[in-house]
Design an enzyme around this catalytic site. Structure first.
Site, PDB file in Angstrom:
ATOM      1  CB  CYS A 280      -0.932   0.004   1.208  1.00 51.61           C
ATOM      2  SG  CYS A 280      -1.932  -1.494   1.339  1.00 51.61           S
ATOM      3  CG  HIS A 433      -2.022   3.853   5.892  1.00 51.59           C
ATOM      4  ND1 HIS A 433      -1.807   3.676   4.543  1.00 51.59           N
ATOM      5  CD2 HIS A 433      -2.523   2.667   6.347  1.00 51.59           C
ATOM      6  CE1 HIS A 433      -2.164   2.450   4.194  1.00 51.59           C
ATOM      7  NE2 HIS A 433      -2.606   1.819   5.270  1.00 51.59           N
ATOM      8  CG  HIS A 471      -6.433   1.177   1.254  1.00 52.47           C
ATOM      9  ND1 HIS A 471      -5.430   1.566   0.405  1.00 52.47           N
ATOM     10  CD2 HIS A 471      -5.801   0.512   2.267  1.00 52.47           C
ATOM     11  CE1 HIS A 471      -4.271   1.177   0.869  1.00 52.47           C
ATOM     12  NE2 HIS A 471      -4.462   0.530   2.003  1.00 52.47           N
TER      13      HIS A 471
END
Length: 634
Positions: A280, A433, A471
Site C-alpha cells: 500500500c 494512512h 483504499h
C-alpha cells in the site's frame, strides 16, 4: 548543491473525479467552496458521469435541453453527490447481492447406476475408467456409471462487502481513447497519466527537447496487477471456464505495465524506468526513486504514479477472508442498526471495522528546479524527501511494526532542517494512512502522538482521504499527495466526515482530527507529511513543501531578477493548463495515446564513443561519463 524535485503537473481519476485542476479535492470539500468553484466541480462531474455533454457552446442533457452551471447544480446535484465518493458497488461492475461462483455438488441415483447423455466433444479426457459409453445418433453418447459424479453448478451468492471507492457512476475510463482489450487498470493508467502530462501546460515535445533522452524517468506500478478478464484474471480462469487464453492477457497483466504504457504510448520515453511495488506504500516507493534520481542529477523530469483496479469479487473475497475489509454485518453492529450506510464504510480514527477497497489512477510530473525555472513551469509543491523503512522481525506479516516510527520521525526532521522548528510546530499537517481498521487507528495515532511530543507539536492537524475515496492500494499515497496540493491551493484540510467522534483508544492528545473541513486560509500550511503503511512492513513517509515555500527557496537560489523572469514565463504555462482544464471539464480530454506512432528506426541510430544520437530526438545521450570511483582507480 542538490536539485529540488518540484511538482509541475498532476492528474488522474478516482471516486471523487478528475484530479487535475484540483477537481477531486474540491469534491471532498464541496460544502466549504464558494458557489463558483462548487458549480465548476459539479459540472465537470456531470459531464464525466454522462449526465450532460457540451454541445454547440452549451451544456445539454440527453434531450438536448441547455443548462447553465447553476441549472446543473439544481437538476443533477443530488445524483452527482450520490454517484461519487465511496458508495454501494455499482451493478455496472457486478452485483454484490449475486456475485457469480461455482457450487460443488454430487449427483447420484439412489444407489442405482446413473445415466445421462452428452455430446462426444463434451466428454472429459481421459474418460474415467468406470464410465460406460453407448454411442447415439447425432454425435451423442449415453454415459452410465455405477455410483455418483461430482459437478459444479453455476450459482450466485451475496458478498459480505457492499461498498467501494469507485470511479464516478456512469464514467467509463476506456471511452476516452481506443482502449480495446486493455484491462481496466491500464485504461486508467492511460487517462490518468495523460491528464497529469497535459496539466503541466507545456507540450511534452517542448519538455523533451530541453533534456537529453536519458534524463527522463518513469516510475509506476500496481500491487494487484491486472486481475480482470482482460488481464491476469482471465488468464488464470480461462482453462477452468473451458475457454482459451488470449495473446493479451499475460503481458498486459504484469504489474510493470502502468510504467510501460506511459513510456510506450504517452510520452515515448527511452529514459530510466521502474515499477516498484511496496504494497500500500507503492506510490511513495516510486516517488522516492524519482526524488533520488532528480536530487542526484541522474534525471531532470520524472513521471510517477500508480493505477489500481481491484474492485473484483475475487479480490474482495481475499481481503474479506483476512478480516481486513469493512463488512456490512460489522458496520450494522457498530451502528446498532439493521441498516448500514455504504457511504460511511471507511471511518479512519473512529469506531471502525476494516478498510474500504477502491480503484484509482494518480500520476504526478516532477522536474528539477532549474528545468522548471528554465521552461516556466508552474510549481504546485516540492518533495524534499521520502523515507522508507521495514519492520524487522514480525509475528504476522500484516501486523504493524517499528519501521513507521523511523520514517515519520525522519520526515519531520528533514522538514525541520529546511524550514526550522517553528514551521514544523505551527504550519505542518499529516496525511494519515488512515486505513479504517481498529488496529491502525491505535498504532498510527500513537506514532503521530510520540513524534509530535518529541518535536514540540501540539494540535497537529491530521486528515485521511480514505474516508472519501477508500483504499486504492498502490495508488493510495498518490491520492494523499494530490489532496495535499489542494490543501496548499485552497487552504482547507478535509475533515473526516464519516465519523461522529474520534474513537476513545486513539492517541489524540496532541492531534487535531477534524470532523469538518479545517479552514487554514488565515494560517497557511507550509509542509505536509504523507504517511503510508503497507502489508509486509512496507512503511514510507514523504515530506512535501507548499508552493509558497518553494517560491521563497527559488528566489534565494536564483535571485530576484531571475525569479521575476521565471514568473513571466510561467504565465503561458498557467494559461495553457487553464485551457486544458476548461476543455476537460467539457469532456474534451484529447487523451494522449500514441499507439504505433513516432517509432524509432534503429538503423538510423548514430553511435560513437562519446554519444548516442536517436533520429528525431533533439539532444544526444552523453557517453563521457565520470569515474565515480576515482579514489580507488587513480
Amino acid at each position: 548543491m542538490s536539485s529540488l524535485p518540484v511538482i509541475v503537473g498532476f492528474g488522474g481519476f478516482n471516486a471523487a473525479g478528475r484530479s487535475s485542476g484540483h477537481h477531486a479535492y474540491r469534491r471532498m470539500i464541496l460544502e466549504s467552496l464558494p458557489a463558483e468553484h462548487r458549480q465548476e466541480t459539479l459540472v465537470g462531474l456531470a459531464v464525466l458521469m454522462g449526465l450532460v455533454s457540451f454541445e454547440d457552446g452549451a451544456y445539454r442533457d440527453a434531450d438536448d435541453r441547455p443548462y447553465d452551471l447553476a441549472d446543473i447544480e439544481r437538476q443533477f446535484g443530488p445524483a452527482i453527490i450520490e454517484g461519487t465518493l465511496i458508495r454501494r458497488i455499482d451493478s455496472e461492475l457486478f452485483d454484490v447481492d449475486a456475485a457469480h461462483w461455482q457450487k460443488n455438488a454430487e449427483i447420484s441415483n439412489g444407489g442405482e447406476p446413473l445415466s445421462f447423455e452428452l455430446e462426444w466433444r463434451e466428454l472429459p479426457d481421459p474418460v474415467p475408467s468406470d464410465w460406460t459409453l453407448d454411442e447415439r445418433e447425432g454425435r451423442k453418447v449415453r454415459v452410465t456409471l455405477p455410483g455418483s459424479v461430482q459437478v459444479k453448478w453455476d450459482s450466485v451468492r451475496e458478498l459480505p462487502v457492499k461498498s467501494a471507492g469507485q470511479l464516478p457512476k456512469g464514467f467509463n475510463p476506456g471511452s476516452l481513447y481506443n482502449s480495446r482489450f486493455h484491462p481496466r487498470a491500464l485504461q486508467m493508467t492511460v487517462i490518468g497519466a495523460s491528464d497529469a502530462v497535459q496539466s503541466i501546460g507545456i507540450p511534452w515535445p517542448e519538455i523533451s527537447r530541453a533534456v537529453r533522452p536519458d534524463q527522463v524517468s518513469v516510475y509506476a506500478s500496481n500491487v494487484m496487477s491486472q486481475l480482470d478478464e482482460a488481464g491476469m484474471g482471465g488468464l488464470m480462469q480461462a482453462r477452468l471456464k473451458g475457454g482459451r487464453v488470449t495473446t493479451k492477457q499475460c503481458p498486459l497483466g504484469l504489474n510493470s505495465m502502468p510504467a510501460d504504457f506511459v513510456n510506450a504510448y504517452i510520452i515515448g520515453s527511452v529514459g530510466q524506468t521502474g515499477a516498484i511495488a511496496g504494497a500500500c506504500a507503492s506510490f511513495l516507493y516510486n516517488l522516492r526513486a524519482a526524488v533520488e534520481d532528480i536530487t542526484a542529477g541522474r534525471c531532470r523530469v520524472a513521471v510517477v504514479g500508480n493505477a489500481e483496479a481491484p474492485i473484483l469479487p475475487e479480490v474482495i473475497d481475499g481481503y474479506a477472508t483476512m478480516g481486513a475489509l469493512a463488512q456490512e454485518d460489522k458496520l450494522k453492529k457498530i451502528d446498532g442498526s439493521d441498516q448500514s450506510d455504504p457511504r460511511r464504510s471507511s471511518r479512519p480514527f473512529g469506531e471502525n471495522c476494516g478498510f474500504t477497497i477502491a480503484e484509482a489512477s494518480q500520476y504526478i510530473v516532477l522536474m528539477d528546479d532549474a528545468l522548471a525555472v528554465e521552461l516556466g513551469a508552474d510549481i504546485h509543491g516540492a518533495v524534499n524527501d521520502v523515507f522508507i523503512n521495514a519492520d524487522g522481525f514480525k509475528k504476522s506479516i500484516s501486523a504493524p511494526g517499528p519501521g513507521n516510527y523511523i520514517t515519520m520521525a525522519k520526515a519531520v526532521a528533514s522538514a525541520r532542517a529546511i524550514l526550522g522548528e517553528e514551521a514544523v510546530r505551527e504550519r505542518s499537517f499529516v496525511q494519515a494512512h488512515g486505513s479504517s481498521t481498529p488496529q491502525n487507528r491505535v498504532t498510527e495515532s500513537e506514532i503521530f502522538h510520540r513524534v509530535a511530543e518529541v518535536f514540540g507539536i501540539t494540535d497537529w492537524p491530521v486528515t485521511a482521504v480514505k474516508a472519501y475515496v477508500g483504499h486504492s492500494l498502490s495508488a493510495a499515497s498518490g491520492e494523499q499527495l494530490i489532496n495535499t496540493l489542494g490543501v496548499f491551493k485552497y487552504g482547507f484540510v478535509p475533515g473526516i466526515k464519516t465519523i461522529d467522534r474520534v474513537a476513545d483508544d486513539v492517541f489524540a492528545e496532541r492531534l487535531r482530527i477534524p470532523l469538518t473541513d479545517l479552514d487554514r486560509r488565515d494560517k497557511p500550511l507550509d509542509v505536509a507529511f504523507l504517511n503510508s503503511k503497507g502489508f509486509g512492513g512496507n512503511n514510507a513517509t514523504a515530506s512535501v513543501l507548499a508552493p509558497r515555500v518553494v517560491e521563497t527557496m527559488l528566489r534565494r537560489r536564483y535571485g530576484s531578477d531571475a525569479f521575476e523572469a521565471y514568473t513571466q514565463r510561467r504565465e503561458q504555462a498557467r494559461a495553457n493548463a487553464a485551457e486544458y482544464d476548461q476543455n476537460a471539464t467539457k469532456g474534451q480530454f484529447n487523451t494522449l495515446y500514441h499507439f504505433g506512432e513516432g517509432m524509432i528506426d534503429e538503423q538510423q541510430i548514430e553511435l560513437d564513443s562519446h554519444s548516442v544520437r536517436l533520429p528525431g530526438v533533439a539532444q544526444a545521450v552523453d557517453l563521457d561519463l565520470p569515474n565515480r570511483y576515482r579514489d580507488m582507480t587513480e
